[in-house]
Design an enzyme around this catalytic site. Structure first.
Site, short mmCIF file in Angstrom:
data_model
loop_
_atom_site.label_atom_id
_atom_site.label_comp_id
_atom_site.label_asym_id
_atom_site.label_seq_id
_atom_site.Cartn_x
_atom_site.Cartn_y
_atom_site.Cartn_z
N PRO A 110 1.87 -1.99 3.59
CA PRO A 110 1.94 -2.82 4.24
C PRO A 110 1.24 -4.57 3.77
O PRO A 110 0.68 -4.61 2.93
CB PRO A 110 1.03 -2.43 5.25
N ASN A 111 1.84 -5.17 4.58
CA ASN A 111 1.50 -6.83 4.70
C ASN A 111 2.30 -7.45 3.13
O ASN A 111 2.66 -8.36 3.06
CB ASN A 111 0.81 -7.27 5.06
N ARG B 142 0.89 -15.81 3.09
CA ARG B 142 -0.44 -14.41 3.39
C ARG B 142 -0.86 -14.86 1.96
O ARG B 142 -0.85 -14.44 0.88
CB ARG B 142 -0.07 -13.42 3.60
N TYR C 76 -3.32 -14.18 -3.19
CA TYR C 76 -1.64 -12.77 -3.91
C TYR C 76 -0.86 -13.86 -4.62
O TYR C 76 0.23 -13.11 -5.33
CB TYR C 76 -0.99 -12.34 -2.32
N ASN D 111 2.81 -0.62 -4.58
CA ASN D 111 1.77 -1.16 -4.24
C ASN D 111 1.23 -1.04 -3.18
O ASN D 111 2.60 -1.41 -2.42
CB ASN D 111 2.20 -2.54 -5.10
N ALA E 191 -3.15 -1.78 1.48
CA ALA E 191 -4.57 -1.56 2.26
C ALA E 191 -3.88 -0.07 2.19
O ALA E 191 -5.24 0.97 2.05
CB ALA E 191 -4.31 -2.19 3.46
N HIS F 52 -6.21 2.22 -0.10
CA HIS F 52 -7.78 2.40 -0.08
C HIS F 52 -8.18 3.29 1.33
O HIS F 52 -9.93 4.14 1.54
CB HIS F 52 -8.17 1.40 0.75
N ASP G 60 -1.60 13.01 -1.10
CA ASP G 60 -0.61 14.14 -1.19
C ASP G 60 0.86 13.75 -1.81
O ASP G 60 1.04 15.17 -2.31
CB ASP G 60 -1.80 14.23 0.37
N GLU H 143 -0.12 3.03 -10.35
CA GLU H 143 -0.22 2.05 -9.66
C GLU H 143 -0.43 0.27 -9.95
O GLU H 143 -0.81 -0.02 -10.65
CB GLU H 143 -1.75 2.73 -8.35
N HIS I 90 -1.35 -3.80 -8.26
CA HIS I 90 -1.86 -4.46 -7.04
C HIS I 90 -1.90 -6.12 -7.75
O HIS I 90 -2.62 -6.21 -8.39
CB HIS I 90 -3.55 -4.27 -6.96
N LEU I 91 -1.44 -6.30 -7.02
CA LEU I 91 -1.09 -8.33 -7.39
C LEU I 91 -2.93 -9.10 -7.64
O LEU I 91 -3.14 -9.52 -8.64
CB LEU I 91 -0.57 -8.89 -6.39
N SER I 92 -3.78 -8.93 -7.18
CA SER I 92 -5.06 -8.82 -6.93
C SER I 92 -5.84 -8.11 -7.87
O SER I 92 -5.89 -6.88 -7.87
CB SER I 92 -5.86 -9.49 -5.85
N ARG J 150 -13.05 -7.51 -5.47
CA ARG J 150 -12.66 -7.98 -4.35
C ARG J 150 -14.41 -7.24 -3.31
O ARG J 150 -14.85 -6.99 -3.79
CB ARG J 150 -11.22 -7.65 -3.84
N ARG K 155 -11.82 -2.60 -1.00
CA ARG K 155 -10.90 -2.51 -2.23
C ARG K 155 -11.25 -1.45 -3.02
O ARG K 155 -10.27 -0.92 -3.91
CB ARG K 155 -10.76 -3.69 -2.28
#
Length: 144
Positions: free
Chosen positions: A10-11, A18, A23, A74, A77, A80, A87, A99, A101-103, A108, A112
């Site tokens: 998402p996002n 954003r 990001y 990625n 949200a 978390h 699963d 996995e 993540h940009l940040s 943070r 998170r």
């Protein structure tokens, strides 16, 4: 040629607009181009996707279990919160999942810091911006 699914949650479709201070300014389309170029160098076919819907991500993970040699994800949200994604990843093992993540999620907000995906992934790359996707592809290629 082995296929790697690159799944985005998402996002992430709003990258470039954003919170660029967190990001960065690259769009998801630009990240996809970088991934396809890296994939070509590594001899990998890239299947790059994004959805804001948890169930769609679960469906794609299950599809990757049949069609892909690995996944870079990625989950945004959902990282978390989603036991369903956890699963789904668990159900396709031994297909390796990295996995991304940009940040740096550990620098943070406290909520998170917990990843529901990490326990079923071969590794996590975070904090390196869009380069993290290419690093994930390199890590997966080294496993094949």
């Amino acid at each position: 040629m082995k296929t790697v699914f690159i799944l985005n949650g998402p996002n992430l479709n709003t990258l470039g607009k954003r919170e660029p201070d967190i990001y960065g300014g690259m769009t998801l389309a630009s990240i996809e181009e970088d991934c396809k170029a890296a994939g070509a160098e590594l001899g990998l076919a890239i299947d790059f996707r994004q959805s804001n819907h948890e169930g769609v991500l679960v469906d794609w993970i299950q599809e990757a279990g049949d069609k892909a040699a690995g996944i870079a994800i990625n989950a945004g949200a959902y990282t978390h919160t989603s036991i369903a994604i956890h699963d789904a990843i668990r159900s396709i093992q031994p297909v390796p999942v990295v996995e991304v993540h940009l940040s740096n999620i550990h620098a943070r907000e406290t909520f998170r810091h917990l990843s529901r995906i990490a326990p079923v992934s071969v590794g996590m790359i975070c904090g390196f911006g869009p380069l993290g996707y290419v690093l994930a592809l390199r890590a997966l290629a080294a496993r094949f």
